[in-house]
Motif scaffolding. Structure first.
Motif, PDB file in Angstrom:
ATOM      1  N   VAL A  12      -5.574  12.050   7.322  1.00 31.06           N
ATOM      2  CA  VAL A  12      -4.134  12.185   7.086  1.00 31.06           C
ATOM      3  C   VAL A  12      -3.377  12.049   8.410  1.00 31.06           C
ATOM      4  CG1 VAL A  12      -2.387  13.886   6.472  1.00 31.06           C
ATOM      5  CG2 VAL A  12      -4.379  13.539   4.993  1.00 31.06           C
ATOM      6  N   GLY A  64       0.848  -1.195   0.000  1.00 32.56           N
ATOM      7  CA  GLY A  64       0.000   0.000   0.000  1.00 32.56           C
ATOM      8  C   GLY A  64       0.877   1.237   0.000  1.00 32.56           C
ATOM      9  N   GLY A 116      -3.010   3.029   9.245  1.00 28.64           N
ATOM     10  CA  GLY A 116      -3.768   3.905   8.355  1.00 28.64           C
ATOM     11  C   GLY A 116      -5.251   3.563   8.307  1.00 28.64           C
ATOM     12  N   LEU A 171     -15.084   8.944  -5.982  1.00 32.28           N
ATOM     13  CA  LEU A 171     -13.853   9.742  -5.925  1.00 32.28           C
ATOM     14  C   LEU A 171     -12.940   9.212  -4.829  1.00 32.28           C
ATOM     15  CD1 LEU A 171     -11.981  12.082  -6.428  1.00 32.28           C
ATOM     16  CD2 LEU A 171     -13.672  13.636  -5.500  1.00 32.28           C
ATOM     17  N   VAL A 213      -9.914  -1.595   3.162  1.00 35.05           N
ATOM     18  CA  VAL A 213      -9.477  -2.690   2.275  1.00 35.05           C
ATOM     19  C   VAL A 213      -8.803  -3.747   3.157  1.00 35.05           C
ATOM     20  CG1 VAL A 213      -7.960  -3.295   0.347  1.00 35.05           C
ATOM     21  CG2 VAL A 213      -9.226  -1.139   0.315  1.00 35.05           C
ATOM     22  N   ILE A 225     -16.621  14.452   1.459  1.00 36.35           N
ATOM     23  CA  ILE A 225     -16.229  14.455   0.041  1.00 36.35           C
ATOM     24  C   ILE A 225     -17.375  14.995  -0.811  1.00 36.35           C
ATOM     25  CG2 ILE A 225     -15.620  12.975  -1.928  1.00 36.35           C
ATOM     26  CD1 ILE A 225     -13.869  11.360  -0.018  1.00 36.35           C
ATOM     27  N   ARG A 240      -0.331  -5.258  -7.875  1.00 37.39           N
ATOM     28  CA  ARG A 240      -1.309  -5.609  -6.839  1.00 37.39           C
ATOM     29  C   ARG A 240      -0.887  -6.902  -6.145  1.00 37.39           C
ATOM     30  NH1 ARG A 240      -6.250  -4.846  -4.901  1.00 37.39           N
ATOM     31  NH2 ARG A 240      -7.479  -6.671  -4.391  1.00 37.39           N
ATOM     32  N   VAL A 241      -0.904  -6.870  -4.832  1.00 38.25           N
ATOM     33  CA  VAL A 241      -0.636  -8.094  -4.061  1.00 38.25           C
ATOM     34  C   VAL A 241      -1.931  -8.884  -3.980  1.00 38.25           C
ATOM     35  CG1 VAL A 241       0.021  -9.001  -1.799  1.00 38.25           C
ATOM     36  CG2 VAL A 241       1.243  -7.037  -2.766  1.00 38.25           C
ATOM     37  N   ILE A 290       5.087  -1.420  -2.030  1.00 39.25           N
ATOM     38  CA  ILE A 290       4.326  -1.919  -3.185  1.00 39.25           C
ATOM     39  C   ILE A 290       2.988  -1.201  -3.287  1.00 39.25           C
ATOM     40  CG2 ILE A 290       3.236  -3.958  -4.228  1.00 39.25           C
ATOM     41  CD1 ILE A 290       5.116  -5.658  -2.390  1.00 39.25           C
ATOM     42  N   GLU A 300     -10.285   7.804   9.325  1.00 36.02           N
ATOM     43  CA  GLU A 300      -9.928   8.041   7.920  1.00 36.02           C
ATOM     44  C   GLU A 300      -9.411   9.458   7.835  1.00 36.02           C
ATOM     45  OE1 GLU A 300     -13.540   7.355   5.730  1.00 36.02           O
ATOM     46  OE2 GLU A 300     -13.818   5.480   6.811  1.00 36.02           O
ATOM     47  N   GLU A 354      -0.601  -0.531  -5.790  1.00 35.97           N
ATOM     48  CA  GLU A 354      -1.428  -1.000  -6.908  1.00 35.97           C
ATOM     49  C   GLU A 354      -1.636   0.097  -7.957  1.00 35.97           C
ATOM     50  OE1 GLU A 354      -5.241  -1.804  -5.312  1.00 35.97           O
ATOM     51  OE2 GLU A 354      -6.004  -2.691  -7.157  1.00 35.97           O
ATOM     52  N   GLY A 396      -5.355   1.026   3.010  1.00 41.56           N
ATOM     53  CA  GLY A 396      -6.307   2.131   2.892  1.00 41.56           C
ATOM     54  C   GLY A 396      -7.767   1.709   2.827  1.00 41.56           C
ATOM     55  N   GLY A 398       0.616   4.505  -0.040  1.00 41.39           N
ATOM     56  CA  GLY A 398      -0.140   5.732   0.206  1.00 41.39           C
ATOM     57  C   GLY A 398       0.501   6.525   1.334  1.00 41.39           C
ATOM     58  N   GLN A 399      -0.336   7.301   2.005  1.00 41.02           N
ATOM     59  CA  GLN A 399       0.136   8.201   3.061  1.00 41.02           C
ATOM     60  C   GLN A 399       0.789   7.442   4.228  1.00 41.02           C
ATOM     61  OE1 GLN A 399      -1.697  11.685   2.894  1.00 41.02           O
ATOM     62  NE2 GLN A 399       0.037  12.388   4.087  1.00 41.02           N
ATOM     63  N   ALA A 400       0.182   6.354   4.664  1.00 40.18           N
ATOM     64  CA  ALA A 400       0.745   5.597   5.796  1.00 40.18           C
ATOM     65  C   ALA A 400       1.988   4.822   5.359  1.00 40.18           C
ATOM     66  CB  ALA A 400      -0.310   4.639   6.348  1.00 40.18           C
TER      67      ALA A 400
HETATM   68  P1  FAD Z   1      -4.308   5.343   1.070  1.00 37.66           P
HETATM   69  O1  FAD Z   1      -3.739   6.714   0.957  1.00 37.66           O
HETATM   70  O2  FAD Z   1      -5.669   5.107   0.511  1.00 37.66           O
HETATM   71  O3  FAD Z   1      -3.281   4.311   0.422  1.00 37.66           O
HETATM   72  C1  FAD Z   1      -3.579   2.934   0.323  1.00 37.66           C
HETATM   73  C2  FAD Z   1      -2.939   2.429  -0.954  1.00 37.66           C
HETATM   74  O4  FAD Z   1      -2.896   0.994  -0.887  1.00 37.66           O
HETATM   75  C3  FAD Z   1      -3.729   2.768  -2.206  1.00 37.66           C
HETATM   76  O5  FAD Z   1      -2.904   3.421  -3.142  1.00 37.66           O
HETATM   77  C4  FAD Z   1      -4.198   1.399  -2.722  1.00 37.66           C
HETATM   78  O6  FAD Z   1      -4.269   1.336  -4.145  1.00 37.66           O
HETATM   79  C5  FAD Z   1      -3.100   0.489  -2.196  1.00 37.66           C
HETATM   80  N1  FAD Z   1      -3.509  -0.934  -2.119  1.00 37.66           N
HETATM   81  C6  FAD Z   1      -4.636  -1.459  -1.594  1.00 37.66           C
HETATM   82  N2  FAD Z   1      -4.652  -2.802  -1.729  1.00 37.66           N
HETATM   83  C7  FAD Z   1      -3.489  -3.144  -2.359  1.00 37.66           C
HETATM   84  C8  FAD Z   1      -2.933  -4.394  -2.798  1.00 37.66           C
HETATM   85  N3  FAD Z   1      -3.565  -5.555  -2.597  1.00 37.66           N
HETATM   86  N4  FAD Z   1      -1.735  -4.377  -3.432  1.00 37.66           N
HETATM   87  C9  FAD Z   1      -1.067  -3.191  -3.640  1.00 37.66           C
HETATM   88  N5  FAD Z   1      -1.556  -1.990  -3.242  1.00 37.66           N
HETATM   89  C10 FAD Z   1      -2.745  -1.965  -2.620  1.00 37.66           C
HETATM   90  N6  FAD Z   1      -8.178  13.344   5.253  1.00 37.66           N
HETATM   91  C11 FAD Z   1      -7.997  14.467   6.004  1.00 37.66           C
HETATM   92  O7  FAD Z   1      -7.452  14.357   7.112  1.00 37.66           O
HETATM   93  N7  FAD Z   1      -8.426  15.698   5.553  1.00 37.66           N
HETATM   94  C12 FAD Z   1      -9.030  15.856   4.346  1.00 37.66           C
HETATM   95  O8  FAD Z   1      -9.408  16.963   3.978  1.00 37.66           O
HETATM   96  C13 FAD Z   1      -9.216  14.693   3.530  1.00 37.66           C
HETATM   97  N8  FAD Z   1      -9.775  14.803   2.289  1.00 37.66           N
HETATM   98  C14 FAD Z   1      -9.882  13.683   1.505  1.00 37.66           C
HETATM   99  C15 FAD Z   1     -10.424  13.811   0.221  1.00 37.66           C
HETATM  100  C16 FAD Z   1     -10.554  12.692  -0.603  1.00 37.66           C
HETATM  101  C17 FAD Z   1     -11.116  12.843  -1.986  1.00 37.66           C
HETATM  102  C18 FAD Z   1     -10.152  11.423  -0.127  1.00 37.66           C
HETATM  103  C19 FAD Z   1     -10.305  10.204  -1.006  1.00 37.66           C
HETATM  104  C20 FAD Z   1      -9.612  11.282   1.144  1.00 37.66           C
HETATM  105  C21 FAD Z   1      -9.478  12.403   1.968  1.00 37.66           C
HETATM  106  N9  FAD Z   1      -8.934  12.317   3.257  1.00 37.66           N
HETATM  107  C22 FAD Z   1      -8.770  13.439   4.033  1.00 37.66           C
HETATM  108  C23 FAD Z   1      -8.566  11.001   3.820  1.00 37.66           C
HETATM  109  C24 FAD Z   1      -7.077  10.724   3.656  1.00 37.66           C
HETATM  110  O9  FAD Z   1      -6.648  11.026   2.362  1.00 37.66           O
HETATM  111  C25 FAD Z   1      -6.839   9.251   3.988  1.00 37.66           C
HETATM  112  O10 FAD Z   1      -7.202   9.078   5.347  1.00 37.66           O
HETATM  113  C26 FAD Z   1      -5.410   8.809   3.775  1.00 37.66           C
HETATM  114  O11 FAD Z   1      -5.048   8.913   2.425  1.00 37.66           O
HETATM  115  C27 FAD Z   1      -5.243   7.362   4.228  1.00 37.66           C
HETATM  116  O12 FAD Z   1      -3.949   6.931   3.949  1.00 37.66           O
HETATM  117  P2  FAD Z   1      -3.608   5.374   3.856  1.00 37.66           P
HETATM  118  O13 FAD Z   1      -2.155   5.297   3.592  1.00 37.66           O
HETATM  119  O14 FAD Z   1      -4.171   4.664   5.021  1.00 37.66           O
HETATM  120  O15 FAD Z   1      -4.413   4.867   2.589  1.00 37.66           O
END
Ligand code: FAD
Length: 391
Positions: free
Chosen positions: A294, A9, A275, A128, A243, A155, A80-81, A33, A292, A35, A109, A11-13
């Motif tokens: 940042v 994943g 995350g 979105l 997820v 959103i 993708r895993v 890794i 949910e 996706e 995420g 992303g942010q975390a």
């Molecule tokens: P994510 O950032 O979602 O990253 C997870 C990643 O894992 C994704 O890229 C996904 O494709 C990948 N993944 C999943 N399964 C697999 C797999 N099997 N193999 C490989 N990769 C995989 N938060 C705030 O605090 N303030 C805000 O104003 C705010 N606005 C937002 C607006 C929008 C449109 C969205 C969608 C979210 C918003 N958020 C906001 C929430 C914030 O962005 C999330 O809480 C944050 O991104 C979570 O980070 P994460 O790393 O947990 O997950």
């Protein structure tokens, strides 16, 4: 040589965890890794400045392109895993490749919640979550005359504000009797309802949806009352779902999100999670919570990295969150669930105020509207209060 730490994943975390491992002088390999085809990026602007065209794509990225080589973080995008094997310490990609790990971190995420609606698969119907969604929606918006948004959460309401700034008709359809009901008190909902109404957004509150109507592409939304809302673009903004399927299939405990302890450990040895995809025990709020935001993704990603390195870690944050709608910034500190009274500080009519939530004498949360000072003070106040309670 030992097997790498693998983070699923990107992303942010995930990126925060990788960065923390390197800052803490972890020397072995790190594999991150993802996706999506993008390197780690911030999602909040996707429903705000980036959607409006006020922020370029490279400003979304959480790290400069040369970071990964310099920090020796092996980033694999577009992969993708498919499965993880907790006993064999191995994962399998969808193309059949395998990868071993010493420790595994799941930062997968959430995904946008889908609704089983007739017409949900028509052209012009969107959700979105990622950059690609915003790009597709941005293109469709150029041609759209009228927009329906199903769901009056953050959103949905941020999207409504952007669409109004482009001069399009907008109707927000919300099943509850007020917007943002899941997280704020009636006073805050009421302020934002008035704000959107003053910008020309139509709110259909307490309304269900029968179906999305159209031949080849969306033409409108039929409400449960039978009314037809004309729309050539429909955004389904019905929340997000953690997820968790990799964890579930591997026999790891899941309960809404992947269950972790305060050190971000899952129920399987050497597998951690952080995350949006997790639920964790909050001493502060006396229950297991999932966030949910940042704040949570970043802080829990960091905590998971420290925990993987064997450091004593207790993740129990003061949650905080923000939302931008028009020229109004809402900042939330703490969690208000369970409050029995509120206290208003300031004057909503002047567009700058704070609402404080209490259970008895205990301050649970503060919502600050265009009032960053109250927000920052609230974060400190809630943290100090808990420190005092724990002492
Ligand atoms: P994510 O950032 O979602 O990253 C997870 C990643 O894992 C994704 O890229 C996904 O494709 C990948 N993944 C999943 N399964 C697999 C797999 N099997 N193999 C490989 N990769 C995989 N938060 C705030 O605090 N303030 C805000 O104003 C705010 N606005 C937002 C607006 C929008 C449109 C969205 C969608 C979210 C918003 N958020 C906001 C929430 C914030 O962005 C999330 O809480 C944050 O991104 C979570 O980070 P994460 O790393 O947990 O997950």
């Amino acid at each position: 040589m030992s097997e790498p730490i693998v983070i699923v994943g990107a992303g942010q975390a995930g990126i925060k965890a990788a960065e923390t491992l390197r800052l803490k002088s972890y020397e072995s390999d790190i594999l991150l890794i993802g996706e999506e085809k993008w390197p780690p990026y911030q999602r909040p602007p996707l429903s705000k400045a980036y959607l409006k065209g006020e922020l370029s794509e490279d400003r979304l990225l959480l790290k400069a392109a040369d970071y990964y080589d310099k920090a020796r973080v092996a980033l694999t995008t577009g992969s993708r895993v498919a499965a993880i094997d907790p006993v064999g310490h191995q994962l399998t990609f969808t193309d059949g490749r395998t990868q071993s790990w010493s420790k595994l971190l799941l930062t997968t995420g959430t995904r946008a919640r889908t609704l089983p609606l007739t017409g949900g698969d028509l052209e012009g119907v969107f959700s979105l979550r990622g950059i690609d969604d915003t790009k597709r929606i941005g293109l469709a918006l150029e041609a759209a005359q009228s927009v329906a948004i199903i769901g009056g959460g953050y959103i949905g309401m941020e999207f409504a504000a952007v669409v109004r700034s482009l001069g399009k008709q907008v109707t927000v359809i919300e099943a509850q009797d007020r917007i943002l009901k899941r997280s704020v008190a009636p006073e805050i909902s009421s302020f934002f309802q008035d704000l959107h109404a003053s910008h020309g957004v139509r709110l259909a509150l307490g309304e269900g949806v029968n179906r999305i109507v159209g031949a080849d592409r969306a033409e409108g939304v039929e409400l449960a009352s039978g009314e037809m809302v004309a729309a050539d673009l429909v955004l389904v903004a019905a929340g997000a779902v953690p997820v968790t399927e990799l964890a579930e299939a591997a026999g790891i405990a899941v309960e809404r999100g992947i269950v972790v302890d305060e050190a971000c450990r899952t129920s399987a040895p050497d597998i951690f999670a952080a995350g949006d995809c997790t639920v964790f025990p909050s001493r502060r709020y006396g229950r297991r919570i999932g966030l949910e935001s940042v704040q949570n993704a970043s802080d829990q990603g960091k905590a998971a990295a420290l925990s993987m390195l064997g450091e004593q870690t207790i993740y129990d944050p003061v949650p905080w969150f923000w939302s931008d709608q028009y020229d109004v910034k809402l900042q939330i500190a703490g969690l208000s669930a369970g409050y029995d009274r509120t206290e208003l500080v300031g004057e909503p009519g002047e567009g700058r105020f704070a609402l404080r939530y209490f259970a008895g004498d205990t301050l649970l949360a503060v919502d600050a509207v265009n009032d960053p000072r109250s927000h920052m003070m609230a974060r400190k106040e809630i943290a100090v209060r808990d420190h005092a309670l724990a002492a």
